[in-house]
Design a protein around this motif. Structure first.
Motif, PDB file in Angstrom:
ATOM      1  N   LYS A   4      55.529  19.290  27.761  1.00 55.65           N
ATOM      2  CA  LYS A   4      55.876  19.523  29.193  1.00 55.65           C
ATOM      3  C   LYS A   4      55.899  18.176  29.991  1.00 55.65           C
ATOM      4  O   LYS A   4      57.282  18.237  30.593  1.00 55.65           O
ATOM      5  CB  LYS A   4      54.826  20.512  29.774  1.00 55.65           C
ATOM      6  N   TYR A  72      54.932  32.960  47.135  1.00 60.25           N
ATOM      7  CA  TYR A  72      53.432  33.049  47.478  1.00 60.25           C
ATOM      8  C   TYR A  72      52.894  34.646  47.725  1.00 60.25           C
ATOM      9  O   TYR A  72      51.976  34.913  47.259  1.00 60.25           O
ATOM     10  CB  TYR A  72      52.888  32.141  48.206  1.00 60.25           C
ATOM     11  N   SER A  75      53.095  36.689  44.813  1.00 61.77           N
ATOM     12  CA  SER A  75      51.938  36.442  43.696  1.00 61.77           C
ATOM     13  C   SER A  75      50.618  37.152  44.223  1.00 61.77           C
ATOM     14  O   SER A  75      49.782  37.564  43.568  1.00 61.77           O
ATOM     15  CB  SER A  75      51.775  35.093  43.597  1.00 61.77           C
ATOM     16  N   SER A  86      42.602  32.071  38.284  1.00 63.58           N
ATOM     17  CA  SER A  86      42.921  32.205  37.068  1.00 63.58           C
ATOM     18  C   SER A  86      42.299  30.993  36.131  1.00 63.58           C
ATOM     19  O   SER A  86      42.349  30.938  35.065  1.00 63.58           O
ATOM     20  CB  SER A  86      44.615  32.493  36.843  1.00 63.58           C
ATOM     21  N   LYS A  88      44.490  28.242  36.042  1.00 59.99           N
ATOM     22  CA  LYS A  88      45.914  27.614  35.382  1.00 59.99           C
ATOM     23  C   LYS A  88      46.619  27.352  36.611  1.00 59.99           C
ATOM     24  O   LYS A  88      46.470  27.872  37.737  1.00 59.99           O
ATOM     25  CB  LYS A  88      46.724  28.633  34.722  1.00 59.99           C
ATOM     26  N   PHE A  89      47.219  26.301  36.431  1.00 61.11           N
ATOM     27  CA  PHE A  89      48.032  25.715  37.587  1.00 61.11           C
ATOM     28  C   PHE A  89      49.188  26.868  37.810  1.00 61.11           C
ATOM     29  O   PHE A  89      50.064  27.156  36.967  1.00 61.11           O
ATOM     30  CB  PHE A  89      48.696  24.218  37.141  1.00 61.11           C
ATOM     31  N   SER A  90      49.323  27.015  39.204  1.00 54.26           N
ATOM     32  CA  SER A  90      50.466  28.072  39.641  1.00 54.26           C
ATOM     33  C   SER A  90      50.872  27.593  41.003  1.00 54.26           C
ATOM     34  O   SER A  90      50.121  26.812  41.558  1.00 54.26           O
ATOM     35  CB  SER A  90      49.991  29.424  39.454  1.00 54.26           C
ATOM     36  N   LEU A  91      51.995  28.303  41.509  1.00 54.19           N
ATOM     37  CA  LEU A  91      52.130  27.991  42.924  1.00 54.19           C
ATOM     38  C   LEU A  91      51.252  28.465  43.852  1.00 54.19           C
ATOM     39  O   LEU A  91      50.864  28.104  44.835  1.00 54.19           O
ATOM     40  CB  LEU A  91      53.428  28.851  43.047  1.00 54.19           C
ATOM     41  N   LYS A  92      50.569  29.742  43.294  1.00 56.50           N
ATOM     42  CA  LYS A  92      49.602  30.251  44.153  1.00 56.50           C
ATOM     43  C   LYS A  92      48.432  29.504  44.335  1.00 56.50           C
ATOM     44  O   LYS A  92      47.864  29.435  45.600  1.00 56.50           O
ATOM     45  CB  LYS A  92      49.264  31.799  43.706  1.00 56.50           C
ATOM     46  N   SER A  93      48.011  28.818  43.240  1.00 52.76           N
ATOM     47  CA  SER A  93      46.535  27.957  43.366  1.00 52.76           C
ATOM     48  C   SER A  93      47.229  26.762  44.186  1.00 52.76           C
ATOM     49  O   SER A  93      46.261  26.145  44.959  1.00 52.76           O
ATOM     50  CB  SER A  93      46.156  27.786  42.044  1.00 52.76           C
TER      51      SER A  93
END
Length: 266
Positions: A4, A72, A75, A86, A88-93
């Motif tokens: 990635k 957001y 989500s 979660s 994991k890296f996400s837009l929400k986090s």
């Protein structure tokens, strides 16, 4: 380096290479501006393009900010009552991390009882500046914050916010009394100096942001013209630091101005 990360680095390098072209005369390297290409299709000349590029950049920033907000919202709706991260890296986090950061910053500056009404303004300013600065890291896109006019509008917005907050907290004449100082004899002089200082605040916010973003983008553009890929890709990291730092500084000073306006310690 993960697959990635390798893909991201390759994409940035490709964008850096594609953003460099040869000028029509003399073969000198020139940076492609996608905003200029867009505006040229509307029949604008070079002078008009320079006036409209910040407008297009601001519109793009607002569009990206709106998309982030909608994603957001979706989500959070999908998550429902599940508020456990979660991991994991996400837009929400990412958005929640930024919101928590601005929330803590506002509480530290304004206090837990006063911060609430100003959280939306501070978060909006931070997010707009941050998204705009981040867009400038993509070769071919000029950040809206590279324009003094755009930054002045942001400064005037904060100017209205902290003056409105001061008037609401103290009343109109009570707020003006703050600028007169404690001594009646010195009141005319102190009042004049304080009013000038208050009027200069939006200009100082605009100049500080403009100077740093313009300088960073200019350095990146120059090295992109000279070295095409390798060095510009390395400078993107420093550009990221500038983008984050200037968003923070603008928001921090905005919070300080609001705190000064609503404070009773005069």
């Amino acid at each position: 380096m993960t697959n990635k990360s390798l893909k991201i680095f390759t994409s940035l390098s490709a964008l850096g290479l594609s953003s460099v072209g040869l000028a029509a005369e003399g073969g000198a390297p020139a940076i492609i501006s996608y905003y200029e290409i867009l505006l040229h299709n509307f029949g604008l000349d070079h002078h008009a393009m320079e006036d409209w590029k910040p407008v297009v950049g601001s519109f793009l920033t607002l569009l990206l900010t709106l998309i982030i907000g909608l994603l957001y919202k979706k989500s959070t709706k999908d998550a429902g009552s599940d508020v456990v991260p979660s991991g994991k890296f996400s837009l929400k986090s990412l958005v929640e991390t930024v919101m928590e950061f601005i929330h803590d910053l506002a509480i530290n500056i304004l206090g837990p009882d006063k911060a609430g009404p100003f959280l939306s303004s501070l978060f909006a300013v931070f997010l707009f500046i941050f998204v705009s600065n981040m867009s400038g890291l993509v070769p071919g896109f000029t950040p809206a914050t590279e324009s003094f006019s755009t930054n002045l509008v942001l400064g005037l917005f904060i100017f209205l916010v902290f003056n409105g907050a001061g008037i609401k907290e103290h009343g109109f004449f009570g707020y003006l009394k703050i600028f007169a100082g404690p001594l009646l004899l010195m009141a005319p002089l102190i009042f004049s100096i304080e009013i000038i200082g208050m009027l200069v605040r939006p200009v100082s916010l605009a100049l500080r942001l403009y100077g740093n973003i313009f300088g960073d983008h200019l350095v990146l553009s120059v090295f992109t013209s000279l070295t095409k890929v390798i060095l510009p890709a390395m400078l993107l990291f420093f550009g990221l630091l500038v983008a984050c730092l200037q968003s923070f500084v603008f928001t921090l000073l905005s919070g300080i101005y609001i705190s000064m306006a609503i404070s009773h310690d005069h």
